[in-house]
Design an enzyme around this catalytic site. Sequence first.
Site, PDB file in Angstrom:
ATOM      1  N   ARG A 317      28.274  28.982  47.871  1.00 22.40           N
ATOM      2  CA  ARG A 317      28.034  30.006  46.854  1.00 22.40           C
ATOM      3  C   ARG A 317      29.142  29.990  45.796  1.00 22.40           C
ATOM      4  O   ARG A 317      28.879  30.205  44.615  1.00 22.40           O
ATOM      5  CB  ARG A 317      27.883  31.399  47.484  1.00 22.40           C
ATOM      6  CG  ARG A 317      27.470  32.485  46.498  1.00 22.40           C
ATOM      7  CD  ARG A 317      27.117  33.798  47.195  1.00 22.40           C
ATOM      8  NE  ARG A 317      25.768  33.796  47.736  1.00 22.40           N
ATOM      9  CZ  ARG A 317      24.678  34.178  47.076  1.00 22.40           C
ATOM     10  NH1 ARG A 317      24.770  34.631  45.835  1.00 22.40           N
ATOM     11  NH2 ARG A 317      23.503  34.134  47.647  1.00 22.40           N
ATOM     12  N   GLU A 720      26.198  43.481  45.808  1.00 27.15           N
ATOM     13  CA  GLU A 720      27.406  42.687  45.557  1.00 27.15           C
ATOM     14  C   GLU A 720      27.784  42.522  44.081  1.00 27.15           C
ATOM     15  O   GLU A 720      28.974  42.544  43.749  1.00 27.15           O
ATOM     16  CB  GLU A 720      27.238  41.290  46.177  1.00 27.15           C
ATOM     17  CG  GLU A 720      27.128  41.300  47.677  1.00 27.15           C
ATOM     18  CD  GLU A 720      26.633  39.954  48.208  1.00 27.15           C
ATOM     19  OE1 GLU A 720      25.436  39.667  48.057  1.00 27.15           O
ATOM     20  OE2 GLU A 720      27.452  39.191  48.725  1.00 27.15           O
TER      21      GLU A 720
END
Length: 782
Positions: A317, A720
């Site tokens: 990621r 997030e």
Amino acid sequence: MPNERAKGSVGSPLPHDSAHLHVSGGALYTDDIPEIRGTLHAAIGMSERAHARIKSIDLTKVRAASGVVAVIAAKDIPGKNDYGPVIADDPIFATTLVQYHGQSMFAVAATTVGEARRAARLAAVDYEDLEPTLTAEDAVEAKSFVLRTEHLVRGDPRGAIAAAPHRLSGKIRIGGQEQFYLEGMVAYAVPKEDGTMHVYSSTQHPGEVQHQVAHALDVPANDIVVECRRMGGAFGGKESQPGLFACIAALLAHETKRPVKLRVDRDDDMRITGKRHDFVTEYEVGFDDDGRILGVDFVLASRCGYSVDLSGAINDRAMLHSDNCYYLGNVGVRSFRCKTNTVSNTAFRGFGGPQGMLGVEQVIDDIAQALGKDPLDVRKLNFYGVTERNVTHYQQTIVDNVIHDIVADLEQSADYRERRRAIRAFNAKNPYVKRGIALTPVKFGISFTATHLNQAGCLLHVYTDGTLMLNHGGTEMGQGLFIKVAQVVAEELAVDIDRIRITASDTSKVPNASPTAASSGSDINGKAAQAAARKIKRRLTEFAAQHFGVAPDTIAFRANAVHADGKSITFDELVKLAYFARVSLFATGYYRTPKIGYDRKTWTGMPFYYFCYGAAVTEVAIDTLTGENRLLRVDILHDVGKSLNPAIDMGQIEGGFVQGVGWLTTEELWWDDKGKLMTHAPSTYKIPVASDVPPVFNVRIFESGINAEDSIHRSKAVGEPPLMLAISALHAIRDAIASTVDYALSPRLDAPATAEAVLRSLDDIASRRAKSAKSKVATEVA
Ligand code: MTE
Ligand code: HPA
Ligand code: MOS
């Protein structure tokens, strides 16, 4: 018809469903569950070395200590001595080798918590010390990795950098972060009949804990039920690692045939569990006279700790977010996954994304400084286009780019340009206190990069009094998932939300659920709940059509009633009649995210269903004598699509931002040279408190936001992404530091920008300035 929606349907700014329990002490966390008679309390015997061979462990004194009922180590595990979530490299108890300071070696069950904890300290361990590898840089040097090195390349970064009119290189050290969930790790294992066990666990992933416990006990999965009503915060820290605590409680319960609770105290929790990965990022960039990036090469080295845990997906990621909002035509990203003798680092809000983004944000800042431009102008110049320059470095076409609109709006509403002028004027007049400002954007990809995890299930009951019971695979950690999913059900059946009883996550109700993570909780569980509600609605529609003698397509559900052709019946009555007519009143729902999938070998495809966007402007003041900083004003504009619940979403945006500010300014993890974590309590580890919230905090939801994909009611994930808005605070501090040399140099500032780091950066920039002044004088004299 107006005013005919039921109470609490989609889009209502309802409070958290447990708010009244949170504030009154009525919310049951795992440690609050009334203890069954005979319950024992557990404690873990932890390693006192970061890296050593265990020559022997003598547990005689532990066994003899007051209140001790059982002591277990690796040889007492009936099944597998492992709780690794992806790869089997996380022993429950170390056997011959300890790999970090704090690693679990054995466990004790005693009559009271105090007795268990005192006994656990009485082991006599004979260690043979080995050299520990502690930092990512040392690990790269020693070629010590938990996973192989990955390299993603698009175009010809080296060639483009070499041919560019301007080149720069740089390096940033990015610190880790302790999740600091207020409720620490806890598990309560209750033996049931015939070898089965019920485990209460504070976990984002009950399904995984079920398997970890089953493997440790060597029983099938259907012998274990894992339940979690709520967590007192998780932030990624409870995605993979609660398994250790659940396994130990279950093993001791199995051994003693009594219920066993394991709740570690704060210091031990911080020593044992993984944190956000700290990174060392190096870059080289080539750019043109305007500041457009022509080629960029990143090398990311992250400290994974002693085992793999989720480090593969986290570092992936980071690589996939090395672009943030910017089109990088020629780019290389190399990723070292470093094995060190420290805790196994794990998920933390953003999951590697924040660390990936910080690299390119610093690249932009450095380019702006080199060209004497406003960093905002360089940012805008490099933004992805809407219809061109819109393919990411992993070949996903971006179809939902709204960053231009968000930044244009925020630049105006936050009065960015005028305030920058005012800050320059302020700095010219003030010798010691300096101000800085920065506007930074965020683009964050939504979906688990492990594609198979993008699925969810729901179980929905309607009782004959017209009330509902809702269960799904998601977990509640304070983020407001449960109320959002309940709103989806209320909307679908047009019933008031207070008819819906929200229940604990439970592996015996919805099996094989993914972790509640990757911000995808409401996206996937919302869709699964909608599917379940639609099944029930379809059956009730058919039944109502028969009842009224009309065609099904004339039936409408509105405000706790069902209408057809001017006739109506309340939802309660209809349900009762449907029951007597033997219509099924419960259903499951299932959802899998469409379209996504990518090839990790070539790093191409569509890892993300869509992107979330946002931007923040932060103004700070630093005291150049003490290094302290303070946020003066923050303006945020953030895209949540069409909000399922704007009150919850606002809380997530504010909280995420402040948590990010903690990561980048005050939260410093410090290990001594033996690899012992010294910052293991709030006395030495500083998370933000209420007084750190900026006095001016203008947070807005992007009103025209809508998900371009068919997400649940066109909403977007929110958990997030807002954390990364805090990058603006770090960059504002950089701006304030640069002012001390009249913006003539780019500061070297590592994160977190603690007072000490700011002072170091000020010293560094002053001495570089003096050196360049000296060499200029020398040139002129010559
Ligand atoms: N908010 C609160 N209050 N507590 C938390 O633990 N975790 C964050 C975020 N917001 C968290 C939180 C993380 S890391 C994630 S992935 C998401 O919530 C998970 O929930 P969601 O998918 O339902 O948004
Ligand atoms: N995010 C969070 N958790 C995860 C992911 C992700 O992308 N992949 C696997 N676990
Ligand atoms: Mo969140 S880091 O994906 O649990």
